[in-house]
Design a protein around this motif. Structure first.
Motif, PDB file in Angstrom:
ATOM      1  N   ALA A   1      55.579  50.997  -7.658  1.00  0.00           N
ATOM      2  CA  ALA A   1      54.220  50.610  -8.049  1.00  0.00           C
ATOM      3  C   ALA A   1      53.201  51.032  -6.996  1.00  0.00           C
ATOM      4  O   ALA A   1      52.109  50.473  -6.926  1.00  0.00           O
ATOM      5  CB  ALA A   1      54.148  49.102  -8.279  1.00  0.00           C
ATOM      6  N   ARG A   2      53.554  52.017  -6.213  1.00  0.00           N
ATOM      7  CA  ARG A   2      52.674  52.482  -5.132  1.00  0.00           C
ATOM      8  C   ARG A   2      51.345  52.989  -5.692  1.00  0.00           C
ATOM      9  O   ARG A   2      51.312  53.714  -6.674  1.00  0.00           O
ATOM     10  CB  ARG A   2      53.372  53.593  -4.353  1.00  0.00           C
ATOM     11  N   GLY A   3      50.246  52.599  -5.037  1.00  0.00           N
ATOM     12  CA  GLY A   3      48.912  53.028  -5.456  1.00  0.00           C
ATOM     13  C   GLY A   3      48.233  52.061  -6.396  1.00  0.00           C
ATOM     14  O   GLY A   3      47.014  52.119  -6.577  1.00  0.00           O
TER      15      GLY A   3
ATOM     16  N   GLN B   1      58.188  45.914 -12.107  1.00  0.00           N
ATOM     17  CA  GLN B   1      59.238  46.834 -11.678  1.00  0.00           C
ATOM     18  C   GLN B   1      59.224  47.008 -10.163  1.00  0.00           C
ATOM     19  O   GLN B   1      60.280  47.111  -9.520  1.00  0.00           O
ATOM     20  CB  GLN B   1      59.051  48.188 -12.365  1.00  0.00           C
ATOM     21  N   GLY B   2      57.998  47.028  -9.589  1.00  0.00           N
ATOM     22  CA  GLY B   2      57.871  47.187  -8.148  1.00  0.00           C
ATOM     23  C   GLY B   2      58.465  46.044  -7.352  1.00  0.00           C
ATOM     24  O   GLY B   2      58.802  46.202  -6.177  1.00  0.00           O
ATOM     25  N   ARG B   3      58.602  44.874  -7.994  1.00  0.00           N
ATOM     26  CA  ARG B   3      59.223  43.737  -7.322  1.00  0.00           C
ATOM     27  C   ARG B   3      60.724  43.982  -7.109  1.00  0.00           C
ATOM     28  O   ARG B   3      61.300  43.524  -6.129  1.00  0.00           O
ATOM     29  CB  ARG B   3      59.028  42.466  -8.150  1.00  0.00           C
ATOM     30  N   PHE B   4      61.348  44.679  -8.035  1.00  0.00           N
ATOM     31  CA  PHE B   4      62.780  44.928  -7.954  1.00  0.00           C
ATOM     32  C   PHE B   4      63.098  46.276  -7.318  1.00  0.00           C
ATOM     33  O   PHE B   4      64.148  46.440  -6.695  1.00  0.00           O
ATOM     34  CB  PHE B   4      63.405  44.855  -9.355  1.00  0.00           C
ATOM     35  N   TYR B   5      62.182  47.242  -7.505  1.00  0.00           N
ATOM     36  CA  TYR B   5      62.376  48.576  -6.937  1.00  0.00           C
ATOM     37  C   TYR B   5      61.148  48.949  -6.117  1.00  0.00           C
ATOM     38  O   TYR B   5      60.206  49.560  -6.637  1.00  0.00           O
ATOM     39  CB  TYR B   5      62.622  49.603  -8.050  1.00  0.00           C
TER      40      TYR B   5
END
Length: 226
Positions: free
Chosen positions: A200-202, A192-196
């Motif tokens: 995915a912080r931390g 998900q962090g790749r798109f938003y």
């Protein structure tokens, strides 16, 4: 209904198999520390990867392999815990403190080196509870390096004092916050962090060198740990 039940069961079994696969050593974050392979651990933050170096045994400690279930009659087993001083970072295994002690005491004693580079007394305690006591030691010795060992307890945040004033294991800790125990949600959050960006912080990102460096600095954050 039968087909639907089989479909649901198949999905559940598939997810459990995937979760078990992601929990294997193949997917555990590993980084180098003084020629050692270091892996994250949800209980004690990190461990040395078993057998990752010639002098590292199958339990991830320095020294020859041994059978924890068998003690020779009349032999006293001693567990020696501590940090890099006990591990013997800058000397050969034969010159480490536990090995020298064992050689001095003779064949009536078995001294096992459970020292790990950078460990605080809290991490040593976890390894003793999880593994050491199962090996039926007769004596336990803890090496303390006063310059940073007590600060490690505060920095590692493995334990906390609960409402009853008892010592309890903190959850989550530094390792599980970066690399959660449930792996499927972890990988989905990374995806998900790749798109938003920022979602995915931390979390530890195995594909990001900066993330590996941050993780390294988290566990070896002071000069003495190096």
């Amino acid at each position: 209904m039968f087909r639907l039940a089989c479909l649901v069961l198949g999905i559940i079994v598939s997810l459990l198999c995937l979760e078990l696969l992601l929990r294997t050593g193949l997917f555990v974050p590993t980084f180098d520390m003084n020629g050692l392979k270091i892996q994250l651990s949800p209980r004690c933050l990190y461990k040395i990867k078993p057998g990752s170096r010639e002098d590292i045994n199958r339990f991830g400690f320095r020294g020859k392999n041994f059978d924890p279930r068998r003690k020779k009659p009349g032999v006293m087993r001693i567990l020696f815990l501590g940090d890099s001083f006990v591990f013997g970072t800058n000397v050969a295994e034969k010159d480490s403190i536990p090995r020298v002690l064992g050689d001095m005491l003779g064949s009536s004693y078995e001294v096992i080196n459970m020292g790990v580079i950078g460990y605080g007394p809290d991490q040593s305690l976890v390894r003793l509870m999880d593994e050491g006591f199962k090996w039926n030691p007769d004596r336990v010795i803890l090496g303390i390096y006063a310059a940073n060992d007590f600060a490690d307890i505060d920095e590692n945040q493995i334990f906390e004092i609960d409402k009853t004033q008892e010592l309890s294991v903190r959850h989550p800790n530094l390792a599980t916050a970066a690399f959660p125990e449930w792996k499927i949600p972890y990988w989905l959050r990374l995806l998900q962090g790749r798109f938003y960006p920022g979602t995915a912080r931390g979390l530890y990102d195995p594909f990001d060198p900066i993330s590996s460096r941050v993780l390294f600095e988290t566990f070896f954050g002071d000069y003495y740990d190096y």
